[in-house]
Design an enzyme around this catalytic site. Structure first.
Site, PDB file in Angstrom:
ATOM      1  N   TYR A 261       9.324  -4.847 -11.097  1.00  0.00           N
ATOM      2  CA  TYR A 261       9.371  -5.206  -9.678  1.00  0.00           C
ATOM      3  C   TYR A 261       7.952  -5.368  -9.165  1.00  0.00           C
ATOM      4  O   TYR A 261       7.097  -4.522  -9.408  1.00  0.00           O
ATOM      5  CB  TYR A 261      10.094  -4.114  -8.881  1.00  0.00           C
ATOM      6  CG  TYR A 261      10.201  -4.410  -7.390  1.00  0.00           C
ATOM      7  CD1 TYR A 261      10.999  -5.452  -6.930  1.00  0.00           C
ATOM      8  CD2 TYR A 261       9.509  -3.642  -6.456  1.00  0.00           C
ATOM      9  CE1 TYR A 261      11.101  -5.729  -5.564  1.00  0.00           C
ATOM     10  CE2 TYR A 261       9.615  -3.904  -5.081  1.00  0.00           C
ATOM     11  CZ  TYR A 261      10.419  -4.950  -4.645  1.00  0.00           C
ATOM     12  OH  TYR A 261      10.519  -5.213  -3.308  1.00  0.00           O
TER      13      TYR A 261
ATOM     14  N   ASP B 136       0.030  -4.462 -12.187  1.00  0.00           N
ATOM     15  CA  ASP B 136       0.557  -4.068 -10.881  1.00  0.00           C
ATOM     16  C   ASP B 136       0.575  -2.542 -10.837  1.00  0.00           C
ATOM     17  O   ASP B 136       1.473  -1.895 -11.365  1.00  0.00           O
ATOM     18  CB  ASP B 136       1.954  -4.653 -10.688  1.00  0.00           C
ATOM     19  CG  ASP B 136       2.516  -4.342  -9.304  1.00  0.00           C
ATOM     20  OD1 ASP B 136       1.877  -3.562  -8.561  1.00  0.00           O
ATOM     21  OD2 ASP B 136       3.595  -4.872  -8.972  1.00  0.00           O
TER      22      ASP B 136
ATOM     23  N   LYS C 132       0.981   1.674  -1.800  1.00  0.00           N
ATOM     24  CA  LYS C 132       1.477   3.053  -1.759  1.00  0.00           C
ATOM     25  C   LYS C 132       0.351   4.085  -1.560  1.00  0.00           C
ATOM     26  O   LYS C 132      -0.103   4.249  -0.435  1.00  0.00           O
ATOM     27  CB  LYS C 132       2.349   3.327  -2.982  1.00  0.00           C
ATOM     28  CG  LYS C 132       3.540   2.331  -2.968  1.00  0.00           C
ATOM     29  CD  LYS C 132       4.682   2.585  -3.896  1.00  0.00           C
ATOM     30  CE  LYS C 132       5.849   1.663  -3.541  1.00  0.00           C
ATOM     31  NZ  LYS C 132       6.274   0.734  -4.549  1.00  0.00           N
TER      32      LYS C 132
HETATM   33  C1  LIG Z   1       6.628  -0.782  -4.295  1.00  0.00           C
HETATM   34  C2  LIG Z   1       6.120  -1.799  -5.252  1.00  0.00           C
HETATM   35  C3  LIG Z   1       5.703  -3.077  -4.848  1.00  0.00           C
HETATM   36  C4  LIG Z   1       5.911  -3.570  -3.453  1.00  0.00           C
HETATM   37  O1  LIG Z   1       5.194  -2.865  -2.501  1.00  0.00           O
HETATM   38  P1  LIG Z   1       5.694  -2.897  -0.969  1.00  0.00           P
HETATM   39  O2  LIG Z   1       4.631  -2.158  -0.242  1.00  0.00           O
HETATM   40  O3  LIG Z   1       7.034  -2.250  -0.952  1.00  0.00           O
HETATM   41  O4  LIG Z   1       5.760  -4.335  -0.577  1.00  0.00           O
HETATM   42  C5  LIG Z   1       5.102  -3.902  -5.779  1.00  0.00           C
HETATM   43  N1  LIG Z   1       4.936  -3.511  -7.052  1.00  0.00           N
HETATM   44  C6  LIG Z   1       5.342  -2.309  -7.487  1.00  0.00           C
HETATM   45  C7  LIG Z   1       5.091  -1.924  -8.910  1.00  0.00           C
HETATM   46  C8  LIG Z   1       5.966  -1.418  -6.604  1.00  0.00           C
HETATM   47  O5  LIG Z   1       6.422  -0.248  -7.061  1.00  0.00           O
END
Ligand SMILES: *Cc1c(COP(=O)(O)O)cnc(C)c1O
Length: 423
Positions: free
Chosen positions: A143, A238, A266
């Site tokens: 994701y 990511d 985050k």
């Molecule tokens: C949470 C998440 C995102 C998206 O971040 P948001 O602040 O929710 O848009 C992208 N990549 C990873 C790996 C994530 O866990």
């Protein structure tokens, strides 16, 4: 015990789709409804019914220090007094940018945005512009936020065209998205052989956290690095979850892999809306205004969010990551022992302060094996924990998060809750 939450939820669904502003919160996959939260402190979160829970969600990752950490609260309060947004540079943007560049050797320059989704969307645009190529490889079950290009599902068989993962995404947008199973270097190599000259980037979570926790096999990340080098594609890690969590230098520091670009979110916002993407200077300087690639944001580098991020990272610099990891390891072993006593097959993947309980006899190493988890039993487990004051992710495909605020008593209480639950 949940009456006020139930009432608020009943009303919320009339005004907010599904009553929530992000779908997993609805608790639909565990056949429950959301708890409405009134406040949180340290490792505990309290519902509007006044019930306190040990929190293993931690806002899905940001709260590595625990909720309402005094240093972070103080920094945010002080920043708010100075004004909440300027739309012009402030010194804290520079402070946080330097801290990120110092923490991650692969990051020479960084740009702040307001969410992880924005970070990955912008990194993809930049990778495409830099390489002059359009395709990207991502992993099944990975994701990267809800940008259109990432919301692709594997078609029939790897190395075929992707299909949109949701209505509203045109076929054309995901036709450039190639999908391989996580931990499967052969599949990635096959995609490069077929499309090598068209692939701008490989996007990977360096430990996957959105199909439950999946650990990269030892050869996986170095293998991605060398395939990207061989075919002239960028490696984008990511680290929205793993950044500042797996170690202060992220998963890339922990595994010793150097990406071209890194996306973050985050934890660097300390609970405020922040994302960031950064990497090699030569690539980052292609961004407007030094280069031609457009990217912008009214609230990007927001002073309150920067203050929260800086305060969070400062505390993390002094935090004992290995000690937390060994507490979590110990806790997971104790969980395994209880499941064994119950005769329930389990695979608990863990890394640093993260773990996922998969109720399966298989070793979970990709999305296909993650899906062997017994979701009906997980739903029972979720409800059992919730009734006993333990707040875990309402999905079998999420990571449980442990913070520096979790105490030995929190772990002990969680273990005895599990002892008590009939599965
Ligand atoms: C949470 C998440 C995102 C998206 O971040 P948001 O602040 O929710 O848009 C992208 N990549 C990873 C790996 C994530 O866990």
């Amino acid at each position: 015990m949940e009456t006020r939450s139930a009432k608020l939820y009943e009303e919320a669904v009339k005004y907010i789709p599904g009553g929530v502003n992000s779908p997993v919160r609805a608790c639909g996959s565990v056949d429950s409804f959301p708890l409405f939260i009134s406040h949180a402190k340290g490792s505990k979160i309290t519902s509007v019914d006044g019930v306190e829970y040990i929190d293993f969600v931690e806002s899905w990752g940001p709260m590595l220090l625990g909720h309402a950490h005094p240093e972070v609260t103080k920094a945010v309060q002080a920043a708010i007094e100075r004004g909440t947004s300027f739309g012009a540079p402030c010194e804290d943007e520079l402070v946080l940018a330097k801290m990120v560049c110092e923490a991650l050797p692969s990051v020479e320059m960084v740009r702040m945005v307001s969410s992880g989704t924005e970070a990955t969307m912008s990194a993809l645009r930049l990778a495409r512009a830099y390489t002059g190529r359009n395709k990207m490889i991502k992993f099944d079950g990975g994701y990267h936020g809800h940008g259109d290009a990432f919301l692709a599902a594997a078609g029939s068989g790897v190395a075929t065209f992707s299909v949109p993962g949701t209505p509203g995404v045109p076929d054309a947008v995901v036709s450039e998205t190639l999908i391989a199973p996580y931990n499967d270097l052969n599949a990635v190599e096959e995609l490069f052989k077929q499309h090598g000259n068209d692939i701008a980037a490989v996007f990977a979570e360096p430990a996957a956290g959105n199909m439950g926790l999946i650990i990269p096999e030892p050869e996986f990340l170095p293998g991605l690095r060398s395939l990207c080098d061989k075919y002239g594609a960028l490696l984008v890690l990511d680290e929205v979850i793993t950044g500042f969590r797996v170690s202060y230098s992220g998963a890339q520091g922990h595994y010793g892999v150097k990406p071209d670009l890194t996306t973050m979110g985050k934890i660097i916002g300390g609970g405020m809306p922040v994302g960031a993407f950064g990497g090699r200077r030569e690539i980052m300087q292609m961004l407007s205004p030094t280069g031609p690639v457009y990217q912008a944001g009214t609230l990007s580098g927001n002073p309150v969010a920067m203050a929260a991020g800086i305060a969070t990272l400062k505390v993390l610099q002094k935090s004992d990551y290995p000690a937390l990891a060994s507490k979590v390891e110990n806790f997971c072993q104790n969980l395994e022992a209880i499941f064994a006593k119950k005769g329930v097959q389990v695979c608990i993947n863990r890394l640093a302060s993260m773990f996922t309980i998969f109720l399966t006899g298989q070793k979970v190493k990709d999305f296909a094996s993650a899906k062997t988890s017994d979701l009906a039993m997980l739903s029972k487990l979720y409800k059992g924990f919730r009734e006993r004051g333990v707040y875990v992710a309402p999905s079998g495909f999420e990571v449980s998060m442990v913070s520096f605020a979790h105490t030995d008593e929190d772990f002990a209480r969680t273990l005895s809750a599990l002892e008590d639950i009939k599965l």
